[in-house]
Structures are given as structure tokens and as C-alpha cells.
Design a protein around this motif. Structure first.
Motif, PDB file in Angstrom:
ATOM      1  N   GLU A  35       0.829  -1.201   0.000  1.00 55.32           N
ATOM      2  CA  GLU A  35       0.000   0.000   0.000  1.00 55.32           C
ATOM      3  C   GLU A  35       0.862   1.249   0.000  1.00 55.32           C
ATOM      4  O   GLU A  35       2.028   1.208   0.373  1.00 55.32           O
ATOM      5  CB  GLU A  35      -0.927   0.014   1.210  1.00 55.32           C
ATOM      6  CG  GLU A  35      -0.175   0.066   2.528  1.00 55.32           C
ATOM      7  CD  GLU A  35      -1.066  -0.117   3.739  1.00 55.32           C
ATOM      8  OE1 GLU A  35      -1.094   0.809   4.575  1.00 55.32           O
ATOM      9  OE2 GLU A  35      -1.708  -1.166   3.858  1.00 55.32           O
ATOM     10  N   HIS A  69      -3.945   0.552  -2.599  1.00 52.44           N
ATOM     11  CA  HIS A  69      -3.452  -0.817  -2.449  1.00 52.44           C
ATOM     12  C   HIS A  69      -2.998  -1.297  -3.818  1.00 52.44           C
ATOM     13  O   HIS A  69      -3.656  -1.045  -4.821  1.00 52.44           O
ATOM     14  CB  HIS A  69      -4.555  -1.750  -1.931  1.00 52.44           C
ATOM     15  CG  HIS A  69      -4.811  -1.609  -0.476  1.00 52.44           C
ATOM     16  ND1 HIS A  69      -4.146  -2.357   0.469  1.00 52.44           N
ATOM     17  CD2 HIS A  69      -5.656  -0.820   0.211  1.00 52.44           C
ATOM     18  CE1 HIS A  69      -4.576  -2.031   1.669  1.00 52.44           C
ATOM     19  NE2 HIS A  69      -5.486  -1.097   1.536  1.00 52.44           N
ATOM     20  N   ARG A  74      -3.954  -5.942  -2.172  1.00 49.96           N
ATOM     21  CA  ARG A  74      -3.910  -6.207  -0.738  1.00 49.96           C
ATOM     22  C   ARG A  74      -2.591  -5.758  -0.136  1.00 49.96           C
ATOM     23  O   ARG A  74      -1.607  -5.572  -0.834  1.00 49.96           O
ATOM     24  CB  ARG A  74      -4.109  -7.698  -0.458  1.00 49.96           C
ATOM     25  CG  ARG A  74      -2.993  -8.567  -0.991  1.00 49.96           C
ATOM     26  CD  ARG A  74      -3.257 -10.053  -0.813  1.00 49.96           C
ATOM     27  NE  ARG A  74      -4.388 -10.473  -1.606  1.00 49.96           N
ATOM     28  CZ  ARG A  74      -5.152 -11.528  -1.329  1.00 49.96           C
ATOM     29  NH1 ARG A  74      -4.898 -12.270  -0.278  1.00 49.96           N
ATOM     30  NH2 ARG A  74      -6.161 -11.850  -2.092  1.00 49.96           N
ATOM     31  N   SER A  75      -2.594  -5.634   1.164  1.00 52.04           N
ATOM     32  CA  SER A  75      -1.370  -5.386   1.914  1.00 52.04           C
ATOM     33  C   SER A  75      -1.448  -6.188   3.208  1.00 52.04           C
ATOM     34  O   SER A  75      -2.485  -6.736   3.550  1.00 52.04           O
ATOM     35  CB  SER A  75      -1.193  -3.888   2.194  1.00 52.04           C
ATOM     36  OG  SER A  75      -2.286  -3.371   2.895  1.00 52.04           O
ATOM     37  N   TYR A 113      -7.626  -5.273   2.434  1.00 51.41           N
ATOM     38  CA  TYR A 113      -7.837  -4.161   1.507  1.00 51.41           C
ATOM     39  C   TYR A 113      -8.733  -3.183   2.224  1.00 51.41           C
ATOM     40  O   TYR A 113      -9.788  -3.556   2.740  1.00 51.41           O
ATOM     41  CB  TYR A 113      -8.514  -4.650   0.222  1.00 51.41           C
ATOM     42  CG  TYR A 113      -8.918  -3.524  -0.698  1.00 51.41           C
ATOM     43  CD1 TYR A 113      -8.023  -3.024  -1.624  1.00 51.41           C
ATOM     44  CD2 TYR A 113     -10.187  -2.960  -0.633  1.00 51.41           C
ATOM     45  CE1 TYR A 113      -8.385  -1.978  -2.466  1.00 51.41           C
ATOM     46  CE2 TYR A 113     -10.551  -1.925  -1.471  1.00 51.41           C
ATOM     47  CZ  TYR A 113      -9.648  -1.435  -2.382  1.00 51.41           C
ATOM     48  OH  TYR A 113     -10.002  -0.404  -3.211  1.00 51.41           O
TER      49      TYR A 113
END
Length: 186
Positions: free
Chosen positions: A30, A39, A69-70, A88
Motif C-alpha cells: 500500500e 493498495h 492487498r497489503s 484491503y
């Protein structure tokens, strides 16, 4: 400040980095500033011999590609990049993941890993620990937020441990989960 020439990935945090055959692979993450929050779902390769970046772009029809995503976990087993979990978060949308995505790094294609709703698997989470032992990966802990009607969000710290059996990947099947019991030795 040392910068490699373009192309190169944009700045980010909460991404994953793994090593495979003299290269580093950076997935997701991110970028948050006062003006933006983003993201990533990209995958970059840094060749340690040439000191150059290249973005790995896969066909949209190639298997189960991870969403943006992170906070996810990633590791390499044999020639496979295995990704689990993460989150997310956007202005009106927050999602936590407990999926497993697998890429064959030799062919640079994502495998089709079906996710059964009935399968026994860990709750969605980010920031968990992963270790690989032979054909087994161990996941422990993590963090997530639960939706609670009385409060806007509730944090959950996970303290459970799971084993991910990786051998089924070799037969084109999804890896399987097993919850580990931790015995208190006194």
C-alpha cells in the motif's frame, strides 16, 4: 538515495518480498499519503545480477490472481510463490482475506486454487507469521477487524496456529489446512 532506472515499482509499505533464483519478488502493498491511499496488486521482479526491475504481468485468465492487498504473508516453496491473507481498505470498503494464491515462478503463471467455503481454514487476517518446514508451512497469529453492529470496528488479535500442507499443489490441487493444537507444558 540509490534509485534504479525505470521501470521500477512505486513506493509502498506492507508488501511482501521473497527470494527465488537470484531475484527478489515484490507483491502488493500500500501507499498512503495525505492525498491518497492505494493498495497494489502488482508483482515486480528485481534481478540481483543485472540490478534491474521488471513487472510481471500475467494473463487475466491464468488462475487465481490475488486481489489488491497489503499485510499479507508470502513465501517460496520449491518453485512456487505462495500468498496468504492480507487486507484491503478503502473509504467505504474493508476486506480481510484468508485465501491462498499460488504462482509457478518458472512459468510466471498463477495456478487455479479453488477456495471451498466448507474447508477448514484460518480466519481472515493480516500481519501473521509464516515459516516453511519441508512440505509444510506454519502460520501463527495475525490481526483483523470484525464488523460489530454496536461499534464501528473491533480489532482481533489472532493467537492460533495452522499448518498448510503444500504437497497437493504438485498434483494441481489446493493445499490443505490443519489447525495445530498448542499444549501448555507445565
Amino acid at each position: 538515495k540509490i534509485l534504479t532506472p525505470a521501470p521500477r515499482p512505486p513506493p509502498r509499505c506492507a508488501h511482501s518480498t521473497v527470494y527465488f533464483r537470484n531475484a527478489l519478488y515484490v507483491l502488493g502493498g500500500e501507499m498512503a499519503t495525505a492525498d491518497q491511499y492505494n493498495h497494489y496488486r502488482d508483482l515486480w521482479k528485481f534481478d540481483l545480477k543485472t540490478q534491474k526491475w521488471s513487472e510481471i504481468k500475467t494473463r487475466s485468465s491464468s488462475g487465481t490472481v490475488p486481489t489488491a492487498r497489503s499485510g499479507h504473508a508470502a513465501f517460496v516453496w520449491k518453485q512456487y510463490l505462495v500468498v496468504f491473507g492480507g487486507f484491503y481498505e478503502a473509504l467505504r470498503d474493508t476486506r480481510w482475506y484468508n485465501d491462498v494464491c499460488v504462482m509457478d515462478l518458472n512459468t510466471q503463471t498463477w495456478l487455479d486454487i479453488p477456495h471451498s467455503k466448507l474447508a477448514n481454514r484460518p480466519e481472515a487476517r493480516s500481519a501473521c507469521n509464516f515459516s516453511v518446514f519441508g512440505d509444510l508451512a506454519i502460520i501463527h497469529g495475525g490481526f483483523s477487524k470484525l464488523k460489530n453492529p454496536t461499534t464501528k470496528a473491533e480489532s482481533k488479535v489472532h493467537t492460533d496456529t495452522w499448518a498448510l500442507h503444500l504437497k497437493p499443489i504438485l498434483q494441481g490441487k489446493p493445499p490443505t489446512w490443519e489447525r495445530m493444537s498448542v499444549r501448555d507444558k507445565k
